[in-house]
Design a protein around this motif. Structure first.
Motif, PDB file in Angstrom:
ATOM      1  N   LYS A   1      12.114   3.234 -16.693  1.00 33.78           N
ATOM      2  CA  LYS A   1      13.253   2.732 -15.919  1.00 33.78           C
ATOM      3  C   LYS A   1      13.281   3.328 -14.522  1.00 33.78           C
ATOM      4  CE  LYS A   1      16.418   1.812 -19.772  1.00 33.78           C
ATOM      5  NZ  LYS A   1      17.686   2.220 -20.435  1.00 33.78           N
ATOM      6  N   GLN A   2      12.993   4.617 -14.417  1.00 36.62           N
ATOM      7  CA  GLN A   2      13.025   5.277 -13.113  1.00 36.62           C
ATOM      8  C   GLN A   2      11.948   4.717 -12.192  1.00 36.62           C
ATOM      9  OE1 GLN A   2      13.078   9.549 -13.229  1.00 36.62           O
ATOM     10  NE2 GLN A   2      12.528   9.764 -11.089  1.00 36.62           N
ATOM     11  N   VAL A   3      10.750   4.501 -12.723  1.00 34.30           N
ATOM     12  CA  VAL A   3       9.671   3.939 -11.909  1.00 34.30           C
ATOM     13  C   VAL A   3      10.021   2.525 -11.461  1.00 34.30           C
ATOM     14  CG1 VAL A   3       7.266   3.170 -11.955  1.00 34.30           C
ATOM     15  CG2 VAL A   3       7.884   5.380 -12.952  1.00 34.30           C
ATOM     16  N   ARG A   4      10.568   1.721 -12.387  1.00 35.80           N
ATOM     17  CA  ARG A   4      10.946   0.346 -12.043  1.00 35.80           C
ATOM     18  C   ARG A   4      12.055   0.325 -10.988  1.00 35.80           C
ATOM     19  NH1 ARG A   4      11.332  -1.290 -16.812  1.00 35.80           N
ATOM     20  NH2 ARG A   4      13.576  -1.071 -17.146  1.00 35.80           N
ATOM     21  N   THR A   5      13.055   1.202 -11.147  1.00 38.57           N
ATOM     22  CA  THR A   5      14.140   1.273 -10.170  1.00 38.57           C
ATOM     23  C   THR A   5      13.630   1.712  -8.806  1.00 38.57           C
ATOM     24  OG1 THR A   5      15.712   1.832 -11.922  1.00 38.57           O
ATOM     25  CG2 THR A   5      16.381   2.323  -9.667  1.00 38.57           C
ATOM     26  N   TYR A   6      12.715   2.678  -8.803  1.00 43.03           N
ATOM     27  CA  TYR A   6      12.167   3.170  -7.543  1.00 43.03           C
ATOM     28  C   TYR A   6      11.377   2.074  -6.829  1.00 43.03           C
ATOM     29  CZ  TYR A   6       9.363   5.829  -4.262  1.00 43.03           C
ATOM     30  OH  TYR A   6       8.755   6.277  -3.121  1.00 43.03           O
ATOM     31  N   LEU A   7      10.553   1.352  -7.573  1.00 40.77           N
ATOM     32  CA  LEU A   7       9.770   0.270  -6.976  1.00 40.77           C
ATOM     33  C   LEU A   7      10.678  -0.821  -6.418  1.00 40.77           C
ATOM     34  CD1 LEU A   7       6.870  -0.074  -9.571  1.00 40.77           C
ATOM     35  CD2 LEU A   7       6.686   0.789  -7.239  1.00 40.77           C
ATOM     36  N   LEU A   8      11.743  -1.124  -7.155  1.00 36.92           N
ATOM     37  CA  LEU A   8      12.663  -2.169  -6.707  1.00 36.92           C
ATOM     38  C   LEU A   8      13.381  -1.745  -5.431  1.00 36.92           C
ATOM     39  CD1 LEU A   8      13.833  -4.939  -7.429  1.00 36.92           C
ATOM     40  CD2 LEU A   8      15.619  -3.756  -8.725  1.00 36.92           C
TER      41      LEU A   8
ATOM     42  N   GLU B   1       0.819  -1.215   0.000  1.00 33.62           N
ATOM     43  CA  GLU B   1       0.000   0.000   0.000  1.00 33.62           C
ATOM     44  C   GLU B   1       0.854   1.266   0.000  1.00 33.62           C
ATOM     45  OE1 GLU B   1      -3.717  -1.982   2.493  1.00 33.62           O
ATOM     46  OE2 GLU B   1      -2.508  -0.373   3.373  1.00 33.62           O
ATOM     47  N   GLN B   2       2.028   1.198   0.603  1.00 33.54           N
ATOM     48  CA  GLN B   2       2.872   2.389   0.688  1.00 33.54           C
ATOM     49  C   GLN B   2       3.499   2.744  -0.650  1.00 33.54           C
ATOM     50  OE1 GLN B   2       5.655   1.487   3.760  1.00 33.54           O
ATOM     51  NE2 GLN B   2       4.147   1.694   5.418  1.00 33.54           N
ATOM     52  N   LEU B   3       3.839   1.740  -1.453  1.00 33.86           N
ATOM     53  CA  LEU B   3       4.514   2.003  -2.730  1.00 33.86           C
ATOM     54  C   LEU B   3       3.647   2.812  -3.686  1.00 33.86           C
ATOM     55  CD1 LEU B   3       6.334  -1.407  -3.327  1.00 33.86           C
ATOM     56  CD2 LEU B   3       7.245   0.699  -2.326  1.00 33.86           C
ATOM     57  N   PRO B   4       2.410   2.402  -3.962  1.00 35.20           N
ATOM     58  CA  PRO B   4       1.592   3.205  -4.876  1.00 35.20           C
ATOM     59  C   PRO B   4       1.353   4.621  -4.378  1.00 35.20           C
ATOM     60  CG  PRO B   4       0.635   1.037  -4.569  1.00 35.20           C
ATOM     61  CD  PRO B   4       1.719   1.184  -3.563  1.00 35.20           C
ATOM     62  N   LYS B   5       1.227   4.794  -3.050  1.00 36.06           N
ATOM     63  CA  LYS B   5       0.964   6.132  -2.522  1.00 36.06           C
ATOM     64  C   LYS B   5       2.092   7.097  -2.874  1.00 36.06           C
ATOM     65  CE  LYS B   5      -1.982   4.852   1.399  1.00 36.06           C
ATOM     66  NZ  LYS B   5      -2.118   4.818   2.876  1.00 36.06           N
ATOM     67  N   GLU B   6       3.334   6.655  -2.729  1.00 36.45           N
ATOM     68  CA  GLU B   6       4.474   7.520  -3.028  1.00 36.45           C
ATOM     69  C   GLU B   6       4.544   7.831  -4.524  1.00 36.45           C
ATOM     70  OE1 GLU B   6       7.714   9.906  -2.526  1.00 36.45           O
ATOM     71  OE2 GLU B   6       6.367   9.063  -1.025  1.00 36.45           O
TER      72      GLU B   6
ATOM     73  N   SER C   1      11.066  -1.912  -2.550  1.00 40.75           N
ATOM     74  CA  SER C   1      10.813  -3.298  -2.169  1.00 40.75           C
ATOM     75  C   SER C   1      11.962  -3.849  -1.319  1.00 40.75           C
ATOM     76  CB  SER C   1      10.644  -4.151  -3.429  1.00 40.75           C
ATOM     77  OG  SER C   1      10.493  -5.512  -3.109  1.00 40.75           O
ATOM     78  N   TYR C   2      13.205  -3.508  -1.698  1.00 44.98           N
ATOM     79  CA  TYR C   2      14.354  -3.947  -0.909  1.00 44.98           C
ATOM     80  C   TYR C   2      14.327  -3.307   0.482  1.00 44.98           C
ATOM     81  CZ  TYR C   2      16.625  -6.135  -4.928  1.00 44.98           C
ATOM     82  OH  TYR C   2      16.935  -6.939  -5.972  1.00 44.98           O
ATOM     83  N   SER C   3      13.978  -2.025   0.534  1.00 46.80           N
ATOM     84  CA  SER C   3      13.934  -1.334   1.830  1.00 46.80           C
ATOM     85  C   SER C   3      12.907  -1.961   2.755  1.00 46.80           C
ATOM     86  CB  SER C   3      13.615   0.160   1.610  1.00 46.80           C
ATOM     87  OG  SER C   3      14.590   0.785   0.816  1.00 46.80           O
ATOM     88  N   THR C   4      11.733  -2.279   2.190  1.00 53.52           N
ATOM     89  CA  THR C   4      10.679  -2.891   3.001  1.00 53.52           C
ATOM     90  C   THR C   4      11.107  -4.276   3.503  1.00 53.52           C
ATOM     91  OG1 THR C   4       9.038  -1.720   1.675  1.00 53.52           O
ATOM     92  CG2 THR C   4       8.253  -3.538   3.030  1.00 53.52           C
ATOM     93  N   THR C   5      11.768  -5.035   2.638  1.00 51.59           N
ATOM     94  CA  THR C   5      12.229  -6.378   3.019  1.00 51.59           C
ATOM     95  C   THR C   5      13.245  -6.313   4.138  1.00 51.59           C
ATOM     96  OG1 THR C   5      11.879  -7.132   0.753  1.00 51.59           O
ATOM     97  CG2 THR C   5      13.262  -8.508   2.164  1.00 51.59           C
TER      98      THR C   5
END
Length: 419
Positions: free
Chosen positions: A401-408, A7-12, A411-415
């Motif tokens: 690319k920027q959106v994909r990098t940001y999501l990745l 839920e946090q990823l789409p909000k940002e 995801s690592y930070s959350t993990t």
């Protein structure tokens, strides 16, 4: 990963997209707020057939036709960036700031780019204010001062918004603004493709349009993303094996000069038509007539310009000697090539070949729509130049690319937080 993480990823991202859209709306609004005291209707009617004017107007987003306060769009900032890139190669002090001073040098160059943007905007404003004099109701010193200040302020505001988009929004701000301008201009030209001809040919037109667009998009992606991978070996690998089995490589972009050569070439090749239209000298007209669209030497002149400028800017932006020196310092070699001068010559030859290939492909997709349009007897992609298409593809790829990098990264930070 928990549901809260998703839920946090789409909000940002939604926040960044919303911020970008709001800033884009502000820029688009400034483009169409007209400068008072100008007969815009007469100005538009007299310049509608000017090829140079229409090309520039398409890039900056249509503001030149209405003479809005944001008429220049991002063009002064774009010109300033190119100027800084050229000066870096010419002045050792500026080159030292870029290579040796790190973040501090980067901030200094950014600040100098802003100052140069202001100077470009001021110079363009002075040129325009005298150019539109025949269309001004009451041309005097007050009008000149007000108009110059208005246009310059609009350009500086656009530059500031572009930097805000780069920092808090999505993608590179200046490139994003150019892409939005191009998409807006192209959307107005689509209905004209189907205006002429019989209703029976409508299906053929639509099919040809889709196929041609897909072909041009695929070639544009290949030009923008294509790379030549040169295998490299470290000194440690050389001491352990004689077989080149390393996955390490040096990537060289197929189109290292990006859109700069095609933009300048498109402007230069449009000048002869303007000269032929405006000049009253028969000798000058005959001299420039042979290189206007539709004449035998037009394609040759256009192709030659793209190849020469592509080679020039590739060598300006990428220095093979610097690459060879860095490889030598790192103890890395290209298999079969001696370090130093031989590596420099080898890289220079590859860059020249890549520049020639990319320039040829650029010219091919530049004239391809007109050839197909002539064969099918109707215009295709009127108003969408190869310059526009490359900008559109490049910016769209960069944003993805920027959106994909940001999501990745998120995801690592959350993990890591959960573990």
């Amino acid at each position: 990963m928990t549901n809260e993480g998703f839920e946090q990823l789409p909000k940002e991202l939604i926040k960044r997209f919303t911020y970008t859209i709001i800033l884009l709306l502000i820029v688009r609004t400034t483009i169409f707020i007209p400068i008072p005291g100008v007969d815009n209707l007469s100005f538009f009617q007299n310049l509608e057939k000017n090829t140079v004017f229409n090309f520039v107007n398409n890039i900056i987003g249509g503001g030149a036709r209405t003479l809005g306060i944001g008429a220049f769009g991002i063009s002064p900032y774009f010109n300033a960036t190119l100027s800084v890139q050229a000066v870096i190669k010419l002045l050792p002090e500026w080159e030292r700031l870029q290579k040796e001073e790190g973040e501090l040098g980067k901030r200094i160059l950014i600040q100098r780019t802003r100052y140069i943007t202001f100077m470009w905007a001021l110079a363009q404003s002075l040129i325009v204010v005298y150019w539109i004099r025949p269309y001004v109701f009451n041309w005097n010193a007050t009008f000149v001062l007000d108009t110059v200040l208005t246009l310059t302020t609009g350009s500086v505001l656009t530059m500031w918004i572009a930097e805000l988009i780069s920092e808090y929004g999505i993608g590179n701000g200046s490139s994003f603004l150019v892409m939005v301008n191009i998409v807006t201009g192209f959307s107005k030209t689509i209905p004209t493709i189907f205006q002429n001809g019989n209703i029976e040919t409508l299906g053929v037109r639509a099919f040809a349009l889709i196929v041609l667009f897909l072909i041009m998009i695929l070639i544009s992606i290949f030009i923008s993303e294509g790379k030549r991978k040169i295998k490299i070996l470290s000194s440690r690998q050389l001491g352990t094996t004689s077989i080149v089995n390393s996955r390490s490589y040096l990537p060289l972009k197929l189109n290292a000069a990006t859109i700069i050569p095609i933009v300048i070439s498109s402007l230069l090749i449009a000048l002869p038509s303007y000269v032929v239209e405006r000049s009253s000298n028969i000798m000058i007209k005959n001299l420039f007539y042979i290189v206007i669209p539709g004449q035998p030497l037009y394609l040759f002149a256009y192709y030659s310009l793209v190849v020469l400028l592509n080679s020039f800017y590739t060598n300006l932006l990428i220095n093979p000697n610097d690459i060879a020196e860095n490889l030598s310092k790192l103890g890395v070699v290209i298999p079969g090539i001696r370090p130093g001068s031989q590596t420099n010559l080898y890289l220079k030859a590859i860059l020249n070949r890549l520049g020639f290939i990319s320039a040829t492909l650029l010219c091919f997709i530049g004239i391809f729509p007109y050839v197909v349009g002539a064969v099918l007897q109707f215009p295709l992609f009127k108003g969408l130049s190869i310059t526009s298409l490359l900008i559109f593809v490049g910016v769209a790829t960069e944003i993805a690319k920027q959106v994909r990098t940001y999501l990745l990264s998120q995801s690592y930070s959350t993990t890591l937080e959960e573990s």
